[in-house]
Design a protein around this motif. Structure first.
Motif, PDB file in Angstrom:
ATOM      1  N   SER B  78       0.846  -1.197   0.000  1.00 16.24           N
ATOM      2  CA  SER B  78       0.000   0.000   0.000  1.00 16.24           C
ATOM      3  C   SER B  78       0.888   1.256   0.000  1.00 16.24           C
ATOM      4  O   SER B  78       2.071   1.184   0.364  1.00 16.24           O
ATOM      5  N   PRO B  79       0.336   2.403  -0.401  1.00 17.96           N
ATOM      6  CA  PRO B  79       1.162   3.626  -0.428  1.00 17.96           C
ATOM      7  C   PRO B  79       1.796   3.939   0.924  1.00 17.96           C
ATOM      8  O   PRO B  79       2.967   4.328   0.990  1.00 17.96           O
ATOM      9  N   VAL B  80       1.039   3.708   1.986  1.00 17.55           N
ATOM     10  CA  VAL B  80       1.587   4.034   3.307  1.00 17.55           C
ATOM     11  C   VAL B  80       2.735   3.081   3.658  1.00 17.55           C
ATOM     12  O   VAL B  80       3.759   3.496   4.222  1.00 17.55           O
ATOM     13  N   LEU B  94      -6.938   7.946  -3.836  1.00 16.37           N
ATOM     14  CA  LEU B  94      -7.724   6.774  -3.469  1.00 16.37           C
ATOM     15  C   LEU B  94      -9.199   7.175  -3.368  1.00 16.37           C
ATOM     16  O   LEU B  94      -9.513   8.376  -3.349  1.00 16.37           O
ATOM     17  N   PRO B  95     -10.110   6.171  -3.265  1.00 13.06           N
ATOM     18  CA  PRO B  95     -11.533   6.538  -3.208  1.00 13.06           C
ATOM     19  C   PRO B  95     -11.849   7.504  -2.067  1.00 13.06           C
ATOM     20  O   PRO B  95     -12.729   8.350  -2.180  1.00 13.06           O
ATOM     21  N   GLY B  96     -11.130   7.411  -0.965  1.00 12.97           N
ATOM     22  CA  GLY B  96     -11.417   8.271   0.201  1.00 12.97           C
ATOM     23  C   GLY B  96     -10.899   9.688   0.060  1.00 12.97           C
ATOM     24  O   GLY B  96     -11.311  10.591   0.796  1.00 12.97           O
ATOM     25  N   TYR B  99      -3.999  11.936  -1.028  1.00 12.39           N
ATOM     26  CA  TYR B  99      -3.120  11.870   0.129  1.00 12.39           C
ATOM     27  C   TYR B  99      -1.662  12.134  -0.219  1.00 12.39           C
ATOM     28  O   TYR B  99      -1.211  11.823  -1.318  1.00 12.39           O
ATOM     29  N   TYR B 101       1.789  11.155   1.984  1.00 10.46           N
ATOM     30  CA  TYR B 101       2.337  10.549   3.200  1.00 10.46           C
ATOM     31  C   TYR B 101       3.773  11.021   3.359  1.00 10.46           C
ATOM     32  O   TYR B 101       4.604  10.777   2.490  1.00 10.46           O
TER      33      TYR B 101
END
Lengths: 393, 505
Positions: B78-80, B94-96, B99, B101
């Motif tokens: 994942s990106p994080v 992302l859908p949310g 971002y 990080y």
């Protein structure tokens, strides 16, 4: 005037409170209000930090606390008696179960004012379970019935379009006390014996209640430390067949129906109450009490609780809010015989002990090296510490 | 340049809240980056590499700073997870939302040493707003890096504040320990000092009673400074009897102890290698960890505390020797005189009775001459024991000299004093002292008692003493082994004088 508010997974709580503060300040121009949002852990630490070193760690004038912290912080001399300032706030304006746990040792004083309440319930999406559950009201009334439907649903996961069978919004990632206690209560368990002389973490009902919740995780219905919310935002209800929540589910699109918490079909569920208290060291106790009285007014109590899907404690406001709710009958049933967590001095610490045990167990589950003996061992340890605590306080 | 100015302003704001430390610093950073780059939210997470969990510390969203408990396990790929693996900023849509990080890693110092802090700052815009462009991301990262550089200053200020507090504690506590000898309630002062300066939930002191081979509770101070005696707690000093005993005896007490290590500290008090007691500090109620620096400091005080406690005990011992009779364990005359004065004033002021009993062991000189001083000492010790066991807490006995013992009975009327005297008389009468070399193998004792009472018999201390002495003399001159009240003696004397007068007439 400074206020410490408890944090919430639903940020709307703080936004609603801020708009109420603005509204209040528009009528009392000479007052300045600042508020800070603290996690439960941080609130606890800040209150003890104040107790240890009041000069370097001043306490806010108003603090929001779970109702069952009142006895502890009152006994430690940190809360002001609001009775002299709140004559208009008559106790009979609140439901008796809440009053009964307001302050066990001094029923004539008011050390915290009940503000808002919530009680966990089960929400389900009829569309998702229509083929496997013909009569949800009956079949989901018991915990076993609920588990059966969940398991069947999980087995047929590919056929349904919901990504998760069950969501527990507000979870911090690990299994927590707020998640297990409703089930523990549902099995008639508790953290202490009825006379509060012994800790009861390992009692069959309590142990079983905790185990039931851990089993939801072990069987994959609840995901631990999920990254989903982190990257996709908070959107559980649109994607789940079931939601265990103490908040009203306001989903757009497909409808969710509501039922009492599984295993509490006859009422008697756990009621979580949050109160406002004024610091005994506050130089502006009168102003603080005036603000609390204003927040407790029916209109404001409703505005605040509606902001994030909970209920006001004030009986009249609660009734008014209920009349407008499409699930009024279920809520009425849930709140018909509510049970509160005991407001005794050792209780908040006992909760911390259980929280630590649950954290350790959650890590073990996440690592994949959990066994039932771990639960037994953790609860025996926590019970030992709670018993020792009872002997001291 | 604009960014630099912004950072400086925020840092100045922060520097005004030196007590806030790390938390205030992070809040300022989130506020700054949110307002400077028009974000919907900015969240600060710490990463525990061992358990691979990201934990939310604080978040800035919708113009509000809030803390919340949230623990996340980054999913591989994942990106994080990528940001944490590479320690480089990662952008994601992302859908949310959108971002950025920003991972960080730096060393932080406290008294326990260097602590590595790793984590990430999550910057967020909602899905309908613009993406983080690469140039904007660079600016944001430069801003956050400059902020983190200031962290060292912030940490230095927080540390400096802690050191100042510690120095104040050292100074005050050292003074308390040094003066502990001269104050009556020394243990209280020491315990209260430790509680106030370290802010523990509870501090308890247990002392070793060598004679009875026990660990005895002395005092306990709670978080609000309330001091109470815990003398009811007595623990046999035997392995396995209690975990406190095991600690004092240097034995491990098992798993339960391990569990307690974060919020309880058991500190055996030793002077010149000899353990004299146990100091226990705990944060059991708050369940808060005893910080390593507190632990280090308290341990460094351990020697001083032990020395102060030992000094107090020695001082008590010396005082006991100077005020109490070693043989009978009764207070000596000097101590009695002070107490008599106090009790007499109190009786006068509150109009309460006060009785004075004067006891004399009959034929004590003959006992010494016949059986020897050792048997005489045994007799006196037994008389002292019987007297002590019959008194109330407020009564005050004294070995007045030789075989004479007096007892002061505050708030006791003449008849109450007489009842006590009769009880003492009867018990001593039934006492048998073993004498192996005597024909009868034992010796019998008897006592003579004179009693006076304020205000009916006397109006001053001296008067009370004289009247009791007169009454005692009356008993001794009328066959010994009896009890006489001053009023009875006066009446008898008056009657005798009357009869004498009649006879003379």
């Amino acid at each position: 005037m400074k206020i410490w508010l408890l944090s919430d997974f639903d940020n709307r709580k703080h936004q609603t409170f801020r708009s109420l503060v603005y509204r209040f300040l528009s009528t009392s121009t000479d007052m300045k209000i600042e508020f800070f949002v603290k996690s439960r852990k941080s609130m606890w630490e800040s209150l003890f930090a104040h107790l240890r070193d009041p000069r370097h760690n001043p306490m806010a004038d108003i603090v929001e606390i779970p109702q069952n912290w009142t006895e502890l912080f009152n006994r430690l001399g940190m809360l002001a008696d609001l009775k002299p300032h709140l004559e208009s706030l008559q106790k009979n304006l609140y439901p008796e179960p809440i009053l009964a746990e307001l302050c066990r040792h001094s029923r004539n004083n008011i050390y915290s004012v009940p503000w808002w309440q919530e009680s966990p319930a089960l929400f389900y999406r009829p569309q998702a379970i229509k083929t496997i559950c013909k009569n949800p009201k009956d079949e989901l009334a018991s915990w076993n019935g609920f588990r059966k439907v969940l398991d069947t649903l999980a087995a047929h996961k590919k056929k349904i379009k919901y990504s998760r069978t069950l969501s527990v919004p507000g979870s911090s990632g690990a299994v927590s006390v707020t998640e297990v206690l409703p089930r523990v209560w549902g099995r008639r368990g508790g953290l202490f014996s009825e006379d509060f002389t012994r800790a009861a973490f390992t009692r069959e009902e309590t142990f079983g209640g905790i185990q039931d919740c851990l089993n939801l995780v072990l069987s994959g219905h609840v995901e631990l430390f999920s990254q989903d919310r982190f990257e996709n935002g908070f959107r559980p209800d649109e994607e789940c067949a079931f939601v265990l929540s103490s908040r009203k589910i306001t989903c757009s699109g497909r409808l969710m129906e509501m039922l009492p918490y599984p295993g509490c079909a006859n009422g008697g569920g756990l009621l979580l109450v949050h109160n406002l208290a004024v610091s005994s060291s506050s130089p502006v106790q009168r102003d603080a009490a005036a603000f609390i009285a204003w927040l407790s007014e029916q209109r404001n109590a409703i505005t605040f609780s509606e902001g994030f899907g909970v209920f006001p404690c004030l009986s009249a406001a609660f009734e008014e809010k209920l009349q407008r709710d499409r699930n009024a009958d279920v809520y009425r049933h849930i709140f018909s015989a509510p049970e509160l967590m005991p407001n005794i001095m050792a209780y908040p610490t006992a909760e911390l002990l259980l929280e630590r045990a649950l954290w350790n167990l959650s890590l073990k589950i996440a690592r994949g090296d959990y066994s039932k003996e771990d639960l037994t061992r953790e609860l025996i340890m926590a019970q030992g510490e709670a018993d020792y605590l009872l002997s001291l306080y | 340049m604009i960014m630099k100015e912004q950072t400086d302003i925020i840092f100045e704001e922060f520097s005004e809240q030196t007590e806030g430390g790390y938390a205030s610093f992070i809040q300022s950073a989130l506020k700054g980056v949110s307002s400077g780059f028009s974000l919907d939210s900015a969240s600060f997470y710490e990463y525990d590499k061992k358990i691979r969990l990201l934990s939310l510390r604080v978040c800035h969203s919708g113009g509000l700073i809030y803390e919340h408990e949230e623990n996340i396990k980054p999913e591989t790929g994942s990106p994080v997870a990528r940001a944490l693996e590479t320690m480089r900023p990662v952008r994601a849509v992302l859908p949310g939302g959108k971002y950025l990080y920003f991972p960080f890693s730096f060393d932080s110092n406290d008294n326990s040493g260097t602590v590595g802090r790793t984590g990430l700052i999550r910057l967020e815009r909602n899905p309908r707003r613009r993406n983080f462009s690469s140039s904007e991301s660079l600016k944001i990262c430069a801003y956050l890096r400059s902020f983190l550089r200031f962290y060292y200053k912030a940490e230095y200020m927080a540390l400096s504040g802690r050191y100042e507090k510690n120095i104040a504690a050292i100074t005050e506590l050292t003074e308390i320990f040094a003066t502990a000898l001269r104050v009556r309630d020394s243990f209280r002062k020491i315990l209260a000092g430790v509680q106030v300066h370290f802010g523990f939930d509870r501090v308890r002191l247990y002392l070793i009673d060598e004679k009875n081979h026990k660990l005895k509770g002395e005092l306990s101070v709670d978080i609000v400074g309330k001091i109470k005696s815990i003398s009811y707690e007595e623990i046999p000093l035997e392995p396995g009897a209690h975990r406190f005993a095991d600690i004092v005896l240097g034995q491990n007490s098992g798993v339960f102890m391990e569990r307690y290590k974060d919020c309880v500290l058991y500190m055996p008090l030793a002077v010149q290698g000899v353990t004299i007691g146990l100091l226990i500090v705990d944060n059991l109620l708050s369940q808060q960890r005893i910080e390593p620096q507190e632990l280090t400091m308290l341990k460094s005080f351990g020697g001083q505390i032990a020395l102060a406690v030992d000094n107090i005990r020695l001082f008590d011992k010396v005082e006991e020797l100077s005020l109490y009779d070693e043989l009978t364990k009764l207070p000596l005359r000097r101590y009695f005189n002070t107490r008599f004065q106090e009790e007499f004033y109190r009786s006068e002021r509150f109009k309460q009775p006060l009785s004075f009993i004067w006891i004399d062991v009959d034929y004590f000189k003959e006992i010494n001459d016949t059986y020897g001083h050792e048997i005489g000492d045994v007799a006196l010790r037994e008389v002292g024991r019987i007297i002590m066991s019959n008194l109330r807490k407020i009564d005050f006995p004294c070995r007045y000299g030789g075989d004479e013992i007096v007892v002061l009975l505050p708030q006791a009327t003449a008849s109450e004093a007489r009842r006590l005297a009769q009880r003492l008389h009867d018990e001593i009468d039934s006492l048998r002292i073993p004498v192996s070399f005597a024909k009868t193998k034992e010796m019998k004792l008897s006592i003579s008692i004179g009693i006076s009472t304020y205000p009916e018999d006397a109006s001053s201390m001296e008067d009370m003493r004289e009247k009791a002495d007169d009454a005692l003399y009356w008993v001794k001159s009328h066959g010994r082994g009896g009890i006489a009240m001053s009023s009875d003696v006066v009446a008898a004397k008056a009657k005798a004088a009357e009869e004498e007068k009649k006879r003379g007439a």
